[in-house]
Design a protein around this motif. Sequence first.
Motif, PDB file in Angstrom:
ATOM      1  N   VAL A 123       0.853  -1.075   0.146  1.00 52.60           N
ATOM      2  CA  VAL A 123       0.229   0.040  -0.033  1.00 52.60           C
ATOM      3  C   VAL A 123       0.925   1.369  -0.092  1.00 52.60           C
ATOM      4  N   GLU A 124       0.535   2.065  -1.082  1.00 48.73           N
ATOM      5  CA  GLU A 124       1.464   3.250  -0.899  1.00 48.73           C
ATOM      6  C   GLU A 124       0.575   4.549  -0.751  1.00 48.73           C
ATOM      7  N   LEU A 125       1.103   5.325   0.275  1.00 46.63           N
ATOM      8  CA  LEU A 125       0.622   6.642   0.591  1.00 46.63           C
ATOM      9  C   LEU A 125       1.339   7.763  -0.213  1.00 46.63           C
ATOM     10  N   GLN A 126       0.514   8.440  -0.741  1.00 46.81           N
ATOM     11  CA  GLN A 126       1.043   9.812  -1.460  1.00 46.81           C
ATOM     12  C   GLN A 126       0.672  11.002  -0.773  1.00 46.81           C
ATOM     13  N   MET A 127       1.491  11.803  -0.172  1.00 44.64           N
ATOM     14  CA  MET A 127       0.981  12.978   0.417  1.00 44.64           C
ATOM     15  C   MET A 127       1.192  14.316  -0.154  1.00 44.64           C
ATOM     16  N   LYS A 128       0.387  15.077  -0.406  1.00 47.26           N
ATOM     17  CA  LYS A 128       0.800  16.386  -1.347  1.00 47.26           C
ATOM     18  C   LYS A 128       0.242  17.584  -0.246  1.00 47.26           C
ATOM     19  N   GLU A 183       6.993  20.599   6.735  1.00 47.53           N
ATOM     20  CA  GLU A 183       7.110  20.249   8.552  1.00 47.53           C
ATOM     21  C   GLU A 183       5.796  19.631   8.902  1.00 47.53           C
ATOM     22  N   VAL A 184       4.768  20.088   8.340  1.00 48.75           N
ATOM     23  CA  VAL A 184       3.338  19.473   8.710  1.00 48.75           C
ATOM     24  C   VAL A 184       3.453  18.046   8.003  1.00 48.75           C
ATOM     25  N   MET A 185       3.842  17.854   6.928  1.00 50.44           N
ATOM     26  CA  MET A 185       3.908  16.559   6.200  1.00 50.44           C
ATOM     27  C   MET A 185       4.933  15.617   6.900  1.00 50.44           C
ATOM     28  N   LYS A 186       6.022  16.293   7.262  1.00 48.31           N
ATOM     29  CA  LYS A 186       6.925  15.414   8.082  1.00 48.31           C
ATOM     30  C   LYS A 186       6.419  14.772   9.198  1.00 48.31           C
ATOM     31  N   SER A 187       5.657  15.751   9.923  1.00 45.94           N
ATOM     32  CA  SER A 187       4.961  15.271  11.356  1.00 45.94           C
ATOM     33  C   SER A 187       3.927  14.485  11.463  1.00 45.94           C
ATOM     34  N   TYR A 245       4.576  20.227  -2.087  1.00 41.15           N
ATOM     35  CA  TYR A 245       5.567  19.133  -1.468  1.00 41.15           C
ATOM     36  C   TYR A 245       5.154  17.964  -1.574  1.00 41.15           C
ATOM     37  N   TYR A 246       5.848  16.928  -1.944  1.00 44.72           N
ATOM     38  CA  TYR A 246       5.280  15.508  -1.909  1.00 44.72           C
ATOM     39  C   TYR A 246       6.251  14.645  -0.954  1.00 44.72           C
ATOM     40  N   ARG A 247       5.487  13.568  -0.489  1.00 44.98           N
ATOM     41  CA  ARG A 247       5.988  12.811   0.268  1.00 44.98           C
ATOM     42  C   ARG A 247       5.277  11.424   0.228  1.00 44.98           C
ATOM     43  N   PHE A 248       6.141  10.222   0.129  1.00 46.79           N
ATOM     44  CA  PHE A 248       5.678   8.852  -0.239  1.00 46.79           C
ATOM     45  C   PHE A 248       5.854   7.916   0.749  1.00 46.79           C
ATOM     46  N   MET A 249       4.980   6.809   1.328  1.00 49.55           N
ATOM     47  CA  MET A 249       5.310   5.750   2.254  1.00 49.55           C
ATOM     48  C   MET A 249       4.914   4.612   1.937  1.00 49.55           C
ATOM     49  N   ASN A 250       5.465   3.614   2.004  1.00 48.55           N
ATOM     50  CA  ASN A 250       5.009   2.221   1.595  1.00 48.55           C
ATOM     51  C   ASN A 250       4.744   1.299   2.673  1.00 48.55           C
ATOM     52  N   PRO A 269      -4.450  16.438   8.738  1.00 49.40           N
ATOM     53  CA  PRO A 269      -4.255  17.685   8.985  1.00 49.40           C
ATOM     54  C   PRO A 269      -4.732  18.547   7.787  1.00 49.40           C
ATOM     55  N   GLU A 270      -5.101  19.767   8.049  1.00 51.25           N
ATOM     56  CA  GLU A 270      -5.301  20.674   7.127  1.00 51.25           C
ATOM     57  C   GLU A 270      -4.068  21.007   6.073  1.00 51.25           C
ATOM     58  N   GLY A 271      -4.364  21.269   4.904  1.00 44.54           N
ATOM     59  CA  GLY A 271      -3.621  21.378   3.810  1.00 44.54           C
ATOM     60  C   GLY A 271      -2.642  20.365   3.295  1.00 44.54           C
ATOM     61  N   ILE A 272      -3.238  19.178   3.728  1.00 45.74           N
ATOM     62  CA  ILE A 272      -2.594  17.893   3.164  1.00 45.74           C
ATOM     63  C   ILE A 272      -3.485  17.015   2.448  1.00 45.74           C
ATOM     64  N   ALA A 273      -3.284  16.873   1.200  1.00 45.32           N
ATOM     65  CA  ALA A 273      -3.892  15.773   0.456  1.00 45.32           C
ATOM     66  C   ALA A 273      -3.511  14.277   0.421  1.00 45.32           C
ATOM     67  N   LEU A 274      -4.276  13.076   0.525  1.00 49.86           N
ATOM     68  CA  LEU A 274      -3.806  11.900   0.667  1.00 49.86           C
ATOM     69  C   LEU A 274      -4.201  11.005  -0.447  1.00 49.86           C
TER      70      LEU A 274
END
Length: 161
Positions: free
Chosen positions: A49-54, A59-63, A114-119, A140-145
Amino acid sequence: WFNLARTVVPIVPRPFHTVRWYTDVVPSATAAVEQPPTVGVPDKLYSRVELQMKGIDPEVMKSYAMYAKTAAEHLNIEVGKHWVMRKAIKDRLTLLKSVHIYKKHRVQYEVRNYYRFMNFHKLTGSTLDTFLEYIERNLPEGIALKVTKVELQQLPEHLQK
């Protein structure tokens, strides 16, 4: 003018049933429709399962990524690779300052995404549903998943021979 005694509806307390985590839910007397039992239905298996965060704030995405990783570890989900794109994707929009004249005078707007990916690996369907419900409710507010699932399936009979 108005008779308030007629317009106010009295509040009648409803009977409630206590639900314990180790017992079945007691159906209420008003519920006439019963759910069919789900015995014998195999659970789906997911290899990855891959999560793509935008988002616009790294800093909010890292948290949030640390939060999702901790939640996965509590549910005994195998956490795979996670990575960040090095640079932001910039969307620029150039507009005229004046609507009718002064074509040389422009203003430019920019949005940095900014983009962040997790598997996550080796999940069952029920575990995945629980995990996704938990992390989506606390998004959180401001992040799409965006979630991409890779399901394991048996080979069809005509290919097994």
